[in-house]
Design a protein around this motif. Structure first.
Motif, PDB file in Angstrom:
ATOM      1  N   GLN A   6       0.852  -1.179   0.000  1.00 51.19           N
ATOM      2  CA  GLN A   6       0.000   0.000   0.000  1.00 51.19           C
ATOM      3  C   GLN A   6       0.890   1.231   0.000  1.00 51.19           C
ATOM      4  O   GLN A   6       1.897   1.272   0.701  1.00 51.19           O
ATOM      5  CB  GLN A   6      -0.893  -0.004   1.238  1.00 51.19           C
ATOM      6  N   LEU A   7       0.531   2.224  -0.812  1.00 54.82           N
ATOM      7  CA  LEU A   7       1.282   3.469  -0.840  1.00 54.82           C
ATOM      8  C   LEU A   7       1.102   4.157   0.506  1.00 54.82           C
ATOM      9  O   LEU A   7      -0.007   4.246   1.019  1.00 54.82           O
ATOM     10  CB  LEU A   7       0.775   4.346  -1.975  1.00 54.82           C
ATOM     11  N   ILE A  36     -12.954  20.682  -8.320  1.00 54.79           N
ATOM     12  CA  ILE A  36     -13.457  20.557  -6.953  1.00 54.79           C
ATOM     13  C   ILE A  36     -14.191  19.220  -6.868  1.00 54.79           C
ATOM     14  O   ILE A  36     -14.996  18.884  -7.732  1.00 54.79           O
ATOM     15  CB  ILE A  36     -14.381  21.744  -6.603  1.00 54.79           C
ATOM     16  N   GLY A  37     -13.870  18.431  -5.854  1.00 53.08           N
ATOM     17  CA  GLY A  37     -14.477  17.109  -5.704  1.00 53.08           C
ATOM     18  C   GLY A  37     -13.663  16.009  -6.372  1.00 53.08           C
ATOM     19  O   GLY A  37     -14.156  14.896  -6.564  1.00 53.08           O
ATOM     20  N   ILE A  38     -12.418  16.298  -6.710  1.00 51.63           N
ATOM     21  CA  ILE A  38     -11.594  15.302  -7.422  1.00 51.63           C
ATOM     22  C   ILE A  38     -11.310  14.079  -6.549  1.00 51.63           C
ATOM     23  O   ILE A  38     -11.094  12.984  -7.064  1.00 51.63           O
ATOM     24  CB  ILE A  38     -10.295  15.936  -7.957  1.00 51.63           C
ATOM     25  N   PHE A  39     -11.355  14.261  -5.231  1.00 50.46           N
ATOM     26  CA  PHE A  39     -11.143  13.140  -4.318  1.00 50.46           C
ATOM     27  C   PHE A  39     -12.127  12.013  -4.626  1.00 50.46           C
ATOM     28  O   PHE A  39     -11.730  10.852  -4.768  1.00 50.46           O
ATOM     29  CB  PHE A  39     -11.293  13.620  -2.868  1.00 50.46           C
ATOM     30  N   GLN A  40     -13.405  12.353  -4.755  1.00 49.51           N
ATOM     31  CA  GLN A  40     -14.422  11.334  -5.038  1.00 49.51           C
ATOM     32  C   GLN A  40     -14.207  10.695  -6.408  1.00 49.51           C
ATOM     33  O   GLN A  40     -14.400   9.490  -6.575  1.00 49.51           O
ATOM     34  CB  GLN A  40     -15.830  11.942  -4.959  1.00 49.51           C
ATOM     35  N   GLY A  50      -6.871  -1.140  -3.725  1.00 51.03           N
ATOM     36  CA  GLY A  50      -6.164  -1.652  -2.565  1.00 51.03           C
ATOM     37  C   GLY A  50      -4.853  -0.961  -2.259  1.00 51.03           C
ATOM     38  O   GLY A  50      -4.232  -1.228  -1.242  1.00 51.03           O
ATOM     39  N   GLU A  51      -4.382  -0.074  -3.121  1.00 53.65           N
ATOM     40  CA  GLU A  51      -3.105   0.595  -2.888  1.00 53.65           C
ATOM     41  C   GLU A  51      -3.250   1.899  -2.135  1.00 53.65           C
ATOM     42  O   GLU A  51      -2.290   2.393  -1.580  1.00 53.65           O
ATOM     43  CB  GLU A  51      -2.391   0.869  -4.217  1.00 53.65           C
ATOM     44  N   LEU A  52      -4.444   2.475  -2.150  1.00 53.77           N
ATOM     45  CA  LEU A  52      -4.649   3.777  -1.532  1.00 53.77           C
ATOM     46  C   LEU A  52      -5.665   3.713  -0.411  1.00 53.77           C
ATOM     47  O   LEU A  52      -6.783   3.263  -0.609  1.00 53.77           O
ATOM     48  CB  LEU A  52      -5.168   4.782  -2.572  1.00 53.77           C
ATOM     49  N   SER A  53      -5.275   4.206   0.755  1.00 52.94           N
ATOM     50  CA  SER A  53      -6.273   4.372   1.807  1.00 52.94           C
ATOM     51  C   SER A  53      -6.867   5.758   1.605  1.00 52.94           C
ATOM     52  O   SER A  53      -6.195   6.683   1.153  1.00 52.94           O
ATOM     53  CB  SER A  53      -5.633   4.247   3.193  1.00 52.94           C
ATOM     54  N   LYS A  54      -8.126   5.917   1.923  1.00 55.57           N
ATOM     55  CA  LYS A  54      -8.796   7.200   1.734  1.00 55.57           C
ATOM     56  C   LYS A  54      -8.140   8.284   2.582  1.00 55.57           C
ATOM     57  O   LYS A  54      -7.982   9.422   2.132  1.00 55.57           O
ATOM     58  CB  LYS A  54     -10.283   7.077   2.075  1.00 55.57           C
TER      59      LYS A  54
END
Length: 182
Positions: A6-7, A36-40, A50-54
């Motif tokens: 995981q990164l 704006i909202g690029i996270f989602q 599986g590599e990125l935790s929120k």
């Protein structure tokens, strides 16, 4: 096949995002204002990855969007981009003023940290005992470790640190203010 790691840090995550979305994220040169909202959008695109935790992704995006390089890119009338680099909403004056304020505050904090480091360096230089002899390699002195001074031998003198050897053979790097030299 899913990767087994995981990164973990922001730099790795941003490098990964730049690799996955090269028309949106960049590691060098001028940054592009993000939608704006690029996270989602990222979560939706990389779902099940599986590599990125929120949490870590959110921290990495915060780091990216608070960088001076990114804040410079927030100009009134410029388009924000989505993950594919397509223009989305236009940056308004309020957003530009906010980015400029963030940049100003960040630069002021950096300036303060720089001044503090300078004070610490000059303080360390001044902290040498006034009636002490000049240290030389091979001298035996006492060093304050915790709250108890121990006898050590000087083995190397660097600009801001002094390497010493404890009787048991362990080597330590200490600051000049921790040396008792009479």
């Amino acid at each position: 096949m899913e990767r087994q790691f995981q990164l973990t840090n922001s730099k790795e995550i941003i490098a990964y995002l730049a690799q996955q979305f090269p028309n949106c994220f960049t590691l060098e040169g001028e940054a592009k204002p993000l939608k704006i909202g690029i996270f989602q959008d990222i979560i939706s695109r990389l779902e099940g990855n599986g590599e990125l935790s929120k949490t870590k992704l959110r921290a990495a995006l915060r780091s990216y969007t608070m960088s001076w390089r990114y804040l410079y890119s927030i100009k009134e009338g410029a388009n924000r981009v989505d993950l594919d680099g397509n223009p989305t909403e236009v940056i308004n004056q309020e957003q530009m003023v906010h980015a400029q304020q963030q940049l100003k505050e960040s630069k002021e904090k950096a300036k303060e940290r720089f001044k503090e480091r300078g004070k610490e360096k000059s303080k360390a230089t001044r902290m040498l005992p006034k009636k002490s002899k000049i240290l030389k390699i091979g001298d035996f002195v006492k060093v304050v470790v915790g709250n108890k001074p121990i006898k050590v031998q000087v083995i190397n003198i660097e600009k801001e640190h002094i390497k010493v050897k404890v009787g048991a053979g362990m080597e330590l790097t200490v600051k000049p203010e921790h040396i008792i030299n009479k």
